[in-house]
Write a protein that holds these residues in place. Sequence first.
Motif, mmCIF file in Angstrom:
data_model
loop_
_atom_site.group_PDB
_atom_site.id
_atom_site.type_symbol
_atom_site.label_atom_id
_atom_site.label_comp_id
_atom_site.label_asym_id
_atom_site.label_seq_id
_atom_site.Cartn_x
_atom_site.Cartn_y
_atom_site.Cartn_z
ATOM 1 N N LEU A 98 -68.373 -42.908 -31.634
ATOM 2 C CA LEU A 98 -68.783 -42.569 -29.882
ATOM 3 C C LEU A 98 -67.633 -40.933 -29.656
ATOM 4 O O LEU A 98 -67.132 -41.038 -29.736
ATOM 5 C CB LEU A 98 -68.244 -43.304 -28.101
ATOM 6 N N GLY A 99 -68.308 -39.674 -28.802
ATOM 7 C CA GLY A 99 -67.762 -38.580 -28.609
ATOM 8 C C GLY A 99 -66.520 -39.247 -27.392
ATOM 9 O O GLY A 99 -66.597 -40.483 -26.764
ATOM 10 N N PHE A 100 -65.840 -38.662 -27.025
ATOM 11 C CA PHE A 100 -64.540 -38.529 -26.841
ATOM 12 C C PHE A 100 -64.004 -37.153 -25.933
ATOM 13 O O PHE A 100 -62.943 -36.746 -26.572
ATOM 14 C CB PHE A 100 -63.583 -39.585 -27.502
ATOM 15 N N ALA A 101 -64.919 -36.672 -25.371
ATOM 16 C CA ALA A 101 -64.294 -35.961 -24.500
ATOM 17 C C ALA A 101 -63.617 -34.871 -23.374
ATOM 18 O O ALA A 101 -63.646 -35.793 -22.974
ATOM 19 C CB ALA A 101 -66.048 -35.088 -24.379
ATOM 20 N N GLY A 102 -63.136 -34.200 -23.687
ATOM 21 C CA GLY A 102 -62.088 -33.487 -21.802
ATOM 22 C C GLY A 102 -61.445 -32.909 -22.457
ATOM 23 O O GLY A 102 -61.095 -32.142 -23.320
ATOM 24 N N GLN A 103 -60.129 -32.657 -21.441
ATOM 25 C CA GLN A 103 -58.931 -32.031 -21.315
ATOM 26 C C GLN A 103 -57.610 -32.504 -21.966
ATOM 27 O O GLN A 103 -57.325 -33.642 -21.659
ATOM 28 C CB GLN A 103 -58.937 -31.309 -20.405
ATOM 29 N N VAL A 104 -56.875 -31.773 -23.819
ATOM 30 C CA VAL A 104 -56.140 -32.335 -23.284
ATOM 31 C C VAL A 104 -54.969 -31.399 -23.184
ATOM 32 O O VAL A 104 -54.975 -29.871 -23.188
ATOM 33 C CB VAL A 104 -55.788 -32.597 -25.470
ATOM 34 N N PHE A 105 -53.737 -31.413 -22.825
ATOM 35 C CA PHE A 105 -52.734 -30.855 -21.574
ATOM 36 C C PHE A 105 -51.385 -30.602 -22.585
ATOM 37 O O PHE A 105 -51.216 -31.598 -23.173
ATOM 38 C CB PHE A 105 -52.088 -31.737 -20.298
ATOM 39 N N GLU A 106 -51.235 -29.671 -22.873
ATOM 40 C CA GLU A 106 -50.399 -28.817 -23.716
ATOM 41 C C GLU A 106 -48.904 -29.430 -23.184
ATOM 42 O O GLU A 106 -47.135 -29.343 -23.691
ATOM 43 C CB GLU A 106 -50.153 -27.739 -23.784
ATOM 44 N N ASP A 107 -48.206 -29.232 -22.145
ATOM 45 C CA ASP A 107 -47.018 -29.974 -21.585
ATOM 46 C C ASP A 107 -47.017 -31.116 -21.898
ATOM 47 O O ASP A 107 -47.427 -31.808 -22.075
ATOM 48 C CB ASP A 107 -47.356 -29.551 -20.052
ATOM 49 N N ARG A 108 -45.431 -31.089 -21.955
ATOM 50 C CA ARG A 108 -44.985 -32.128 -22.493
ATOM 51 C C ARG A 108 -43.792 -32.527 -21.499
ATOM 52 O O ARG A 108 -42.930 -31.857 -20.508
ATOM 53 C CB ARG A 108 -43.938 -31.924 -23.748
ATOM 54 N N PHE A 109 -43.304 -34.338 -21.026
ATOM 55 C CA PHE A 109 -42.973 -35.086 -20.178
ATOM 56 C C PHE A 109 -41.998 -35.873 -21.054
ATOM 57 O O PHE A 109 -42.076 -36.658 -22.016
ATOM 58 C CB PHE A 109 -43.876 -35.576 -19.390
ATOM 59 N N LEU A 110 -41.041 -36.054 -20.881
ATOM 60 C CA LEU A 110 -39.714 -36.784 -20.472
ATOM 61 C C LEU A 110 -39.946 -38.298 -20.283
ATOM 62 O O LEU A 110 -39.302 -37.583 -18.709
ATOM 63 C CB LEU A 110 -38.735 -35.845 -21.085
ATOM 64 N N ILE A 111 -39.741 -39.450 -20.430
ATOM 65 C CA ILE A 111 -40.086 -40.086 -19.353
ATOM 66 C C ILE A 111 -38.130 -40.768 -19.864
ATOM 67 O O ILE A 111 -38.248 -41.199 -20.652
ATOM 68 C CB ILE A 111 -40.523 -41.387 -19.928
ATOM 69 N N ALA A 112 -37.587 -41.982 -18.614
ATOM 70 C CA ALA A 112 -35.788 -42.064 -18.872
ATOM 71 C C ALA A 112 -35.607 -42.590 -18.501
ATOM 72 O O ALA A 112 -35.938 -43.340 -17.017
ATOM 73 C CB ALA A 112 -34.836 -41.200 -18.831
ATOM 74 N N ASP A 113 -36.040 -44.379 -18.652
ATOM 75 C CA ASP A 113 -35.252 -45.245 -18.082
ATOM 76 C C ASP A 113 -34.467 -45.764 -17.698
ATOM 77 O O ASP A 113 -33.486 -46.033 -19.449
ATOM 78 C CB ASP A 113 -36.038 -46.807 -19.077
ATOM 79 N N VAL A 114 -33.219 -45.988 -16.628
ATOM 80 C CA VAL A 114 -32.359 -45.893 -16.739
ATOM 81 C C VAL A 114 -31.544 -46.155 -15.643
ATOM 82 O O VAL A 114 -32.119 -47.515 -14.383
ATOM 83 C CB VAL A 114 -31.436 -44.435 -16.134
ATOM 84 N N THR A 115 -29.819 -46.955 -16.245
ATOM 85 C CA THR A 115 -29.560 -48.234 -14.703
ATOM 86 C C THR A 115 -28.681 -48.011 -13.725
ATOM 87 O O THR A 115 -27.802 -46.990 -14.846
ATOM 88 C CB THR A 115 -29.526 -49.299 -15.809
ATOM 89 N N LEU A 116 -28.487 -47.636 -12.947
ATOM 90 C CA LEU A 116 -27.399 -46.795 -12.127
ATOM 91 C C LEU A 116 -26.050 -47.867 -12.133
ATOM 92 O O LEU A 116 -26.510 -49.423 -12.115
ATOM 93 C CB LEU A 116 -27.481 -46.812 -10.945
ATOM 94 N N ALA A 117 -24.841 -47.526 -12.265
ATOM 95 C CA ALA A 117 -23.700 -47.928 -12.422
ATOM 96 C C ALA A 117 -23.681 -48.644 -10.828
ATOM 97 O O ALA A 117 -24.299 -48.029 -9.704
ATOM 98 C CB ALA A 117 -22.144 -47.280 -12.013
ATOM 99 N N PRO A 118 -23.645 -50.486 -10.577
ATOM 100 C CA PRO A 118 -23.448 -51.107 -9.213
ATOM 101 C C PRO A 118 -22.490 -50.030 -7.891
ATOM 102 O O PRO A 118 -21.828 -49.523 -8.840
ATOM 103 C CB PRO A 118 -22.162 -52.023 -9.310
ATOM 104 N N GLY A 119 -23.761 -49.657 -7.022
ATOM 105 C CA GLY A 119 -23.094 -48.784 -6.117
ATOM 106 C C GLY A 119 -23.494 -47.937 -5.920
ATOM 107 O O GLY A 119 -23.035 -46.892 -4.840
ATOM 108 N N ALA A 120 -23.573 -47.280 -7.292
ATOM 109 C CA ALA A 120 -23.949 -45.311 -7.531
ATOM 110 C C ALA A 120 -25.237 -45.923 -6.352
ATOM 111 O O ALA A 120 -26.489 -46.165 -6.735
ATOM 112 C CB ALA A 120 -24.170 -44.967 -8.364
ATOM 113 N N ARG A 121 -25.521 -44.501 -4.983
ATOM 114 C CA ARG A 121 -26.685 -43.415 -4.972
ATOM 115 C C ARG A 121 -26.726 -42.218 -4.650
ATOM 116 O O ARG A 121 -26.678 -41.967 -3.592
ATOM 117 C CB ARG A 121 -26.316 -44.355 -3.464
ATOM 118 N N PRO A 122 -26.849 -42.110 -5.636
ATOM 119 C CA PRO A 122 -26.910 -40.077 -6.235
ATOM 120 C C PRO A 122 -28.424 -40.220 -5.408
ATOM 121 O O PRO A 122 -29.451 -40.691 -5.472
ATOM 122 C CB PRO A 122 -27.206 -40.182 -7.260
ATOM 123 N N ARG A 123 -28.354 -38.424 -4.645
ATOM 124 C CA ARG A 123 -29.495 -38.343 -4.056
ATOM 125 C C ARG A 123 -29.550 -38.947 -2.695
ATOM 126 O O ARG A 123 -31.177 -39.028 -2.780
ATOM 127 C CB ARG A 123 -30.088 -37.243 -5.132
#
Length: 527
Positions: free
Chosen positions: A191-216
């Motif tokens: 089966l064909g699988f047609a469409g558009q592949v986007f060239e932009d790249r993205f970074l995922i980062a999963d982070v844990t903040l220090a207790p009590g930190a509320r940046p922004r």
Amino acid sequence: MDLPRYGYHQSLEQRSGQPQRRPVVIIGAGPVGLTLALDLAKRDVPVVVLDDNDHIGSGSRAVCWAKKTLEVFDRLGVGEAVARDGVRWQCGRVFHGEREAYRFDLLPEDGHKMPAMVNLQQDQVEARLVRAVQLDNRVELRGRHELIGLEPGVTGVTLNVRTPDGIFDMRADWVVACDGARSPTRSLLGLGFAGQVFEDRFLIADVTLAPGARPRGLDPERPERWFWFDPPFHRGQSVLLHAQAGGLWRIDFQLGRDADVEAEKQPERIRARVSAMLDGAPFELAWSSIYQFACRRAERFRVGRVLLAGDAAHQVSPFGARGANSGVQDADNLGWKLAAVIKGEGGEGLLDAYEFERMEAADDNIGHSTRATDFISPKSALSRRLRRAALDLAPHADFAKALVNSGRLSMPTEHVDSPLSTPDEEAWASGAGPGCPAPDAPLADGGWLSEAMAGRFTLLAFGWPAAVDGLPVVTLPGEGLAARRYGARPGSVVLVRPDAVVAARWHRFDAEAVQRAWARALGRPNG
């Protein structure tokens, strides 16, 4: 939490040397394949699930689970756990620089069992689905079983499977490919699988903040979806932030099409980006990945007795949470139809209707995803100027808010033109019509309408009792919240499909009309 495994063991086919005929074989033990397996099992259809791995994948991957998907999970016995253990949210904010462009509410009206959205890492959702499957003796989950050959026939399918103990054949009446974007099943079908592949790249980062930190101003007690265009900490690009379960925060950084992937993978580069976003607040980096994405779909979702669902059938961008949600809704759409065909209750046209409806949904999702991606990553000077104008106007003009597109959040597609729907014979002022998702509402006894429908054909009778042989009836007030959501008045009746889609509605009860619409919704319009 400890993630369950589904280790390898020899099957009856291997021990006996004789292929065994199975009603349904599902390829792929991700959220889509597991959802479909549970759905079929609850309809007393035995299922074998094959996966080339023996454990759940790592990392957050899909995060946002929409209300419709949560209702599907709830019917299968895991929805309350996902909603309880995940992060509930319904409001979002979009920023241009540091200024808020607009905010939105996905569920401004109360009276739904499930929340608008729950954020829970994909591995946590899969863990609950795997455990539910392992507790159901109608499902056999086989790890380290790799599909390497497929021979579709008129009356069934032969599968060639590789395991640690060698290669063997299986037989299946029906096969469903839920084996992801690189689907071996789709490739074996050519089966064909047609469409558009986007060239932009993205970074995922999963982070844990220090207790009590509320940046922004982040507030774990009031989680929201935040999206920035051109923020001061990541100029010229976009950033998306979501709260996750277990105190994790997921941050998606747009890197651009010319990003040096190897350099961006370096932990010190990732930490620097996250630190700038968090105003220097202490954090721990839990997981990271760099990705590209595509918007495309298979040319067919059905080839004889083989069907495709989830990423094997379609891909979308991650903006809008449409990928895993649309896949689970594929399974919800397919499960009752396949069970009805196997049991002889419905015509095989039901499976053509699956293809029609879910290709329609895939095209709808791809359209939304492509438009969002084009807004997030404009390709020309003119599109960049138009985006800037929309973002500048959005805080002051309602019409401009609708032009700002950071990813329209997942909503189920309306199948108004479905061959299974019976069109209205008279005008209705409002409400969910044929082909539309059937909305939930609270019941007088403290339960919920979504629970009462219970994954079966149901007739809703508003304001007076109605009866049709073999069809469960839920009687509702002729006025009030449920009536408003369905556009009903005293005397109205609404026929709802097992996947909670409206099949037909009438302002006056006619048992024969209901029977005809029921037969049509089962793929046998002539009775």
